[in-house]
Design a protein around this motif. Structure first.
Motif, PDB file in Angstrom:
ATOM      1  N   LEU A  92       0.835  -1.204   0.000  1.00 44.94           N
ATOM      2  CA  LEU A  92       0.000   0.000   0.000  1.00 44.94           C
ATOM      3  C   LEU A  92       0.871   1.257   0.000  1.00 44.94           C
ATOM      4  O   LEU A  92       0.666   2.174  -0.808  1.00 44.94           O
ATOM      5  N   PHE A  93       1.877   1.307   0.893  1.00 45.98           N
ATOM      6  CA  PHE A  93       2.742   2.492   0.965  1.00 45.98           C
ATOM      7  C   PHE A  93       3.509   2.671  -0.337  1.00 45.98           C
ATOM      8  O   PHE A  93       3.731   3.791  -0.791  1.00 45.98           O
ATOM      9  N   ILE A 117      -0.625   9.579   7.636  1.00 43.41           N
ATOM     10  CA  ILE A 117       0.747   9.884   7.228  1.00 43.41           C
ATOM     11  C   ILE A 117       0.760  10.723   5.954  1.00 43.41           C
ATOM     12  O   ILE A 117       1.401  11.768   5.885  1.00 43.41           O
ATOM     13  N   PHE A 118       0.041  10.264   4.928  1.00 45.70           N
ATOM     14  CA  PHE A 118       0.210  10.886   3.615  1.00 45.70           C
ATOM     15  C   PHE A 118      -0.680  12.112   3.421  1.00 45.70           C
ATOM     16  O   PHE A 118      -0.248  13.099   2.849  1.00 45.70           O
ATOM     17  N   VAL A 162       2.391   3.530 -11.254  1.00 47.86           N
ATOM     18  CA  VAL A 162       1.886   2.445 -10.411  1.00 47.86           C
ATOM     19  C   VAL A 162       1.813   1.143 -11.219  1.00 47.86           C
ATOM     20  O   VAL A 162       2.212   0.078 -10.748  1.00 47.86           O
ATOM     21  N   TYR A 163       1.327   1.244 -12.482  1.00 46.45           N
ATOM     22  CA  TYR A 163       1.264   0.036 -13.311  1.00 46.45           C
ATOM     23  C   TYR A 163       2.672  -0.533 -13.521  1.00 46.45           C
ATOM     24  O   TYR A 163       2.857  -1.751 -13.587  1.00 46.45           O
ATOM     25  N   PHE A 201      -8.742   8.834  -2.133  1.00 42.78           N
ATOM     26  CA  PHE A 201      -7.682   8.175  -1.384  1.00 42.78           C
ATOM     27  C   PHE A 201      -8.188   7.081  -0.445  1.00 42.78           C
ATOM     28  O   PHE A 201      -7.684   5.957  -0.458  1.00 42.78           O
ATOM     29  N   VAL A 207      -7.463   5.486  -8.077  1.00 47.70           N
ATOM     30  CA  VAL A 207      -7.164   6.451  -7.008  1.00 47.70           C
ATOM     31  C   VAL A 207      -7.681   7.846  -7.352  1.00 47.70           C
ATOM     32  O   VAL A 207      -8.168   8.574  -6.490  1.00 47.70           O
ATOM     33  N   ARG A 208      -7.653   8.190  -8.649  1.00 51.18           N
ATOM     34  CA  ARG A 208      -8.148   9.501  -9.023  1.00 51.18           C
ATOM     35  C   ARG A 208      -9.679   9.577  -8.919  1.00 51.18           C
ATOM     36  O   ARG A 208     -10.229  10.564  -8.440  1.00 51.18           O
ATOM     37  N   ALA A 210      -3.775   4.567   8.985  1.00 52.64           N
ATOM     38  CA  ALA A 210      -2.379   4.999   9.123  1.00 52.64           C
ATOM     39  C   ALA A 210      -1.926   5.766   7.885  1.00 52.64           C
ATOM     40  O   ALA A 210      -1.318   6.829   7.991  1.00 52.64           O
ATOM     41  N   SER A 211      -2.252   5.242   6.687  1.00 50.55           N
ATOM     42  CA  SER A 211      -1.753   5.916   5.486  1.00 50.55           C
ATOM     43  C   SER A 211      -2.451   7.242   5.265  1.00 50.55           C
ATOM     44  O   SER A 211      -1.850   8.192   4.779  1.00 50.55           O
ATOM     45  N   LEU A 222       1.636  14.662   5.370  1.00 52.42           N
ATOM     46  CA  LEU A 222       2.471  15.132   4.261  1.00 52.42           C
ATOM     47  C   LEU A 222       1.709  15.972   3.248  1.00 52.42           C
ATOM     48  O   LEU A 222       2.255  16.362   2.227  1.00 52.42           O
ATOM     49  N   THR A 282      -5.378   1.677   6.308  1.00 52.86           N
ATOM     50  CA  THR A 282      -6.018   2.821   5.663  1.00 52.86           C
ATOM     51  C   THR A 282      -5.932   4.047   6.569  1.00 52.86           C
ATOM     52  O   THR A 282      -5.573   5.143   6.123  1.00 52.86           O
ATOM     53  N   PHE A 305      -5.315   0.082  -7.581  1.00 49.00           N
ATOM     54  CA  PHE A 305      -4.914   1.354  -6.977  1.00 49.00           C
ATOM     55  C   PHE A 305      -4.647   2.399  -8.054  1.00 49.00           C
ATOM     56  O   PHE A 305      -5.167   3.510  -8.014  1.00 49.00           O
ATOM     57  N   GLY A 306      -3.832   2.028  -9.041  1.00 48.39           N
ATOM     58  CA  GLY A 306      -3.485   2.981 -10.089  1.00 48.39           C
ATOM     59  C   GLY A 306      -4.701   3.436 -10.874  1.00 48.39           C
ATOM     60  O   GLY A 306      -4.834   4.599 -11.248  1.00 48.39           O
ATOM     61  N   SER A 315      -7.465   3.086  -0.967  1.00 45.13           N
ATOM     62  CA  SER A 315      -6.501   2.478  -0.049  1.00 45.13           C
ATOM     63  C   SER A 315      -7.127   1.297   0.666  1.00 45.13           C
ATOM     64  O   SER A 315      -6.494   0.246   0.825  1.00 45.13           O
ATOM     65  N   LEU A 343      -0.507  15.416   1.010  1.00 43.61           N
ATOM     66  CA  LEU A 343      -0.600  14.904  -0.354  1.00 43.61           C
ATOM     67  C   LEU A 343      -1.897  15.397  -0.985  1.00 43.61           C
ATOM     68  O   LEU A 343      -2.952  15.317  -0.388  1.00 43.61           O
ATOM     69  N   ARG A 344      -1.786  15.904  -2.221  1.00 47.68           N
ATOM     70  CA  ARG A 344      -2.976  16.500  -2.832  1.00 47.68           C
ATOM     71  C   ARG A 344      -3.809  15.448  -3.570  1.00 47.68           C
ATOM     72  O   ARG A 344      -3.926  15.458  -4.780  1.00 47.68           O
ATOM     73  N   ILE A 345      -4.389  14.510  -2.836  1.00 45.47           N
ATOM     74  CA  ILE A 345      -5.332  13.558  -3.418  1.00 45.47           C
ATOM     75  C   ILE A 345      -6.620  13.700  -2.617  1.00 45.47           C
ATOM     76  O   ILE A 345      -6.575  13.690  -1.387  1.00 45.47           O
ATOM     77  N   ALA A 360      -0.703   7.404 -13.032  1.00 45.60           N
ATOM     78  CA  ALA A 360      -1.095   6.014 -12.765  1.00 45.60           C
ATOM     79  C   ALA A 360      -0.134   5.026 -13.436  1.00 45.60           C
ATOM     80  O   ALA A 360       0.035   3.898 -12.967  1.00 45.60           O
TER      81      ALA A 360
END
Lengths: 501, 153
Positions: free
Chosen positions: A397-398, B135-136, A413-414, B98, B93-94, B131-132, B140, B129, B89-90, B102, B142-144, A410
Motif C-alpha cells: 500500500l505504501f 501519514i500521507f 503504479v502500473y 484516497f 485512485v483519481r 495509518a496511510s 504530508l 487505511t 490502486f493505479g 486504499s 498529499l494533494r489527493i 497512474a
C-alpha cells in the motif's frame, strides 16, 4: 587546515535541529527495516523518496543516507538473534553471531557488532572526507569520453562482484540500460517505445523499477512458503563485553574497517564482499581457527566493521563522480536531481554546506545508532514479533501511494506490477535484480555521453582510445570483464562467497 | 558443482531474447543517424542486440551446461491478488479518492497470504487505511481527494 574548516562547516549544517531530527528518523527507519527480514533499504528509500521532495535538499539526503547505513546496522541484530540476515551483508554475521546467542552470549555479540560498526563508521567518515575532494578535482577534468568510459567501467565492475553467473548479471545490466531508453530522446525529442501513451514520454520512473524489483518481487518470494517465524530469544543481558572479549575484537575491528573502507568504493556489492572478505581474513590469521563457526567473537566484530565502513565509503563515487555504487545510491542520484543538483564533482564546490553536512551527519548518525541499538535492543527484539501478514500489505500500500505521489501518474503504479512480475521471474531464474537497477539509472548517462563525445570528435570513435584517461578506464573495463567471465578466476570468486555457507 | 540442462536458464535467456528483440524491432522504426549525429534509434538498437545476444548465450549455456537452480513453487494466489490490488490502486485512485482506494487495495493485498483469517484481514486493512491517511494526507499534505468524484463528491 582546510579539512578542519570543511568539517566545521559540515557539523554546523548537520547539527541544525531539523537535520539532527531527520538524521534520527532516517537511522531509526533504517534500523527498523534492517531488523525486519523481508524489507530492505532499497525498497524503503524508494517508498520514502517522494516524501522527502518537500524537504531542504541537505535534510532529504541526510535522512535517506541514514536509512542506508542504519539498515546495515539493524541487519546484524536479526542475524545474531534469529539467524536470519535482515540485510544481505549480515549473512556472515549470522554464522558466529547466532552461535554466540545460542550460548547465551547474545549481548556480547550485539555489543561487538555495535562497537565495531561505530569505530568503523567514524574512521570511514574521515576517510570519505579526506579522499573525496582530490577525487572530485580529478573528475572535474572529465569530458564526455571519460564519463562514458567511467560509467561503463562502473557497470562492468558491479558484475565482477555480483553473486551468480557473470553472463546473467551482464544481461541484467544491458536490460536495465535498454529499459532506460523508454521515453523522449534527449537530443531530438523523439518519443521512443511509448506506444503512443503520453504518460510514458517522461520515461519509466526509477522508483517504480526499484519498488517492483526489490519490494513486490521480494514479497512474492517470501509468500512462496509461509511459515511462522522461529521463536525469538526472550531477553538480552550482559551487553558489556568482558575484558577478554574487548582484547579480542580490537584487531578484527581495525582490519575490517580498512578492508571495508577500500572495498566499499567498488560498485555493485562492495559491502557484501567486504564482510565476506573480512571473515575469511580473520579466520585465516586467527590462532583459534576451530572456534570460527561456533561462536568466535572475531567473526562478528570483523565483518560488521567491514560492512559499516563500506556503507560509508560507498558514498565516495556518488559524491565525487555522480556514480551510484549501490541501488540505494542510484535512488539518491534521483533525490539529488529532484532538488536541482546534478550529482558529480561540482557538488563539492557549488554546494559545500550540503556536501560536508552530509558527511558530518554520517558521524552523528553513527552516534545515534549506538544509542538506539544498545540500550533499546529490547524494542527491536519485540519488533520481530510483527507478523508478516501485517507487514507485506503495508509495504504494497505504501509503495503504491508513494509511487503515485511522484507525479500523480497512474502509469508509474502500473510499472510497479510490470517490474515486480518481471523481477520475480528473473530472480527465480537465478538473476540478481541490483545490476538491472544500476543499468537503468546509468543507461541514460551512458547514451548521453556516448553521443556527446562522438559529436565533439566529429564522429571519430577513436576518441575513446586517444584520450589517456578514457583509454585507461576502458582498459580497466576490459580487464574487469575478463576477470568476471574467465572460469578459473570465477571459481575462486565463488569460493570467497560460498566458503562459509 | 554439478552442471546440466537447466530450465530456469533457458527461461531467463528467452526473456532477454524477447525483450531485446522487441526493442531492436522498435528501434529500427526510428531514425538511426550517423556516428557523428546518432539518431534516436541507434543506441537502443545496439543495446537491444547486446541483450538478445546475451540471452541467446544464456539459452545455449542452459542447454549444455546450465546452472542448477530449483525454480521452486509459485504462489499463484499471491501473484494474482497483488497484481490486481496494485493495478486497482493505479486505476481508481483519481476517481474513487484516497480512502476507498486504499481500503480496497489493502484488503485485497491481505488476501495474498493463505494464512490470513477474514477478521484479521479487515482489521489490517482498516488499520493501514487509517495509518496511510494520517501519514500521507494529514501529515504530508498529499494533494489527493479523500473521496473522489466517482462517488458523487
Amino acid at each position: 587546515m582546510e579539512l578542519l574548516d570543511n568539517l566545521a562547516l559540515g557539523f554546523s549544517t548537520a547539527l541544525l535541529v531539523q537535520n539532527v531530527l531527520y538524521c534520527f528518523v532516517g537511522v531509526l527507519l533504517g534500523t527498523a527495516v534492517g531488523v525486519l527480514p523481508g524489507i530492505g533499504p532499497t525498497a524503503t528509500v524508494a517508498m520514502l523518496l517522494p516524501i522527502t521532495f518537500s524537504f531542504e535538499p541537505v535534510t532529504a539526503l541526510i535522512m535517506l543516507a541514514g536509512i542506508y547505513y542504519g539498515a546495515q546496522y539493524g541487519g546484524s541484530t536479526t542475524a545474531i538473534l534469529i539467524n536470519l540476515p535482515g540485510e544481505s551483508s549480515a549473512a556472515v554475521t549470522a554464522l558466529d553471531g547466532h552461535e554466540m546467542a545460542r550460548q547465551g552470549r547474545a549481548g556480547a555479540a550485539l555489543a561487538a557488532a555495535a562497537v565495531g560498526s561505530f569505530i568503523a563508521g567514524t574512521i570511514a567518515t574521515v576517510a570519505l572526507a579526506v579522499a573525496a575532494p582530490p577525487l572530485a578535482r580529478v573528475a572535474l577534468q572529465f569530458g564526455p569520453a571519460e564519463y562514458f568510459a567511467l560509467v561503463l567501467l562502473g557497470l562492468i565492475v558491479s558484475i565482477a562482484l555480483a553473486r551468480g553467473t557473470a553472463l546473467k548479471a551482464l544481461a541484467m545490466i544491458a536490460l536495465g540500460v535498454l529499459l532506460g531508453t523508454v521515453g523522449q530522446d534527449i537530443y531530438t525529442g523523439t518519443p521512443r517505445f511509448v506506444f503512443d501513451q503520453r504518460e510514458l514520454y517522461g520515461g519509466i520512473d526509477f522508483v517504480s523499477v526499484a519498488v517492483g524489483m526489490f519490494g513486490l518481487a521480494e514479497i512474492l518470494r517470501n509468500l512462496e512458503n509461509e511459515q511462522t517465524r522461529t521463536a525469538v530469544i526472550g531477553r538480552v543481558k550482559n551487553l558489556w563485553p568482558t575484558r577478554e572479549d574487548r582484547r579480542r575484537i580490537v584487531g578484527p575491528i581495525l582490519r575490517g574497517t580498512g578492508l571495508g573502507a577500500a572495498l566499499g568504493v567498488l560498485p555493485g556489492g562492495g559491502h557484501v564482499l567486504a564482510s565476506f572478505t573480512s571473515y575469511a581474513v580473520e579466520k585465516r590469521i586467527s590462532k583459534r581457527r576451530e572456534e570460527f563457526g561456533s561462536g568466535a567473537i572475531e567473526g562478528v566484530a570483523g565483518p560488521e566493521s567491514a560492512n559499516n565502513a563500506a556503507a560509508q565509503t560507498s558514498f565516495i563515487p556518488l559524491l565525487t563522480l555522480g556514480l551510484p555504487a549501490h541501488p540505494v545510491m542510484a535512488l539518491m542520484v534521483g533525490a539529488f536531481i529532484v532538488h536541482g543538483i546534478t550529482p558529480g564533482p561540482n557538488v563539492i564546490t557549488d554546494e559545500p554546506a550540503l556536501f560536508w553536512g552530509l558527511i558530518a551527519s554520517m558521524w552523528i548518525g553513527n552516534v545515534l545508532l549506538v544509542l538506539l541499538n544498545l540500550p533499546l535492543i529490547g524494542i527491536w527484539v519485540r519488533m520481530l514479533h510483527i507478523p508478516y501478514q501485517v507487514l507485506f500489505p503495508m509495504i504494497i500500500l505504501f509503495a503504491s501511494i508513494g509511487t503515485y505521489s511522484l507525479g500523480f501518474n497512474a502509469y508509474d503504479v502500473y510499472a510497479i506490477v510490470f517490474f515486480g512480475l518481471l523481477g520475480y521471474v528473473l530472480i527465480k531464474c537465478g538473476c540478481e535484480p541490483a545490476p538491472l537497477l544500476l543499468g537503468f539509472v546509468l543507461g541514460p548517462l551512458l547514451e548521453e555521453n556516448l553521443r556527446r563525445a562522438l559529436i565533439i570528435s566529429r564522429g571519430d570513435a577513436s576518441v575513446f582510445l586517444t584520450r589517456p584517461i578514457s583509454a585507461v578506464l576502458l582498459a580497466l573495463t576490459v580487464a574487469a570483464l575478463v576477470v568476471a567471465v574467465l572460469p578459473a578466476i570465477r571459481r575462486r570468486r565463488e569460493v570467497v562467497f560460498t566458503e562459509e555457507e | 558443482m554439478e552442471r546440466r540442462r537447466s530450465l530456469p536458464d533457458v527461461l531467463a535467456g528467452g526473456i532477454f531474447i524477447l525483450i531485446g528483440g522487441a526493442f531492436v524491432a522498435g528501434a529500427l522504426g526510428y531514425e538511426l543517424g550517423t556516428p557523428l549525429r546518432m539518431g534516436p534509434g541507434a543506441f537502443p538498437l545496439l543495446v537491444g542486440l547486446i541483450v538478445a545476444g546475451l540471452g541467446l548465450a544464456i539459452v545455449v549455456k542452459g542447454l549444455v551446461a546450465g546452472e542448477v537452480i530449483a525454480f521452486g513453487p509459485v504462489p499463484w494466489r499471491a501473484v494474482a491478488v497483488i497484481t490486481v490490488a496494485v493495478l486497482f490502486f493505479g486505476f481508481t485512485v483519481r476517481g474513487l479518492g484516497f480512502v476507498p482506494t486504499s481500503a480496497v487495495t489493502a484488503l485485497l493485498t491481505t488476501l495474498a497470504s493463505t494464512r490470513v483469517r477474514p477478521l484479521m484481514a479487515v482489521a489490517v486493512a482498516a488499520g493501514l487505511t487509517a495509518a496511510s491517511t494520517l501519514i500521507f494526507v494529514v501529515g504530508l499534505q498529499l494533494r489527493i481527494p479523500l473521496v473522489g468524484p466517482w462517488l458523487g463528491f
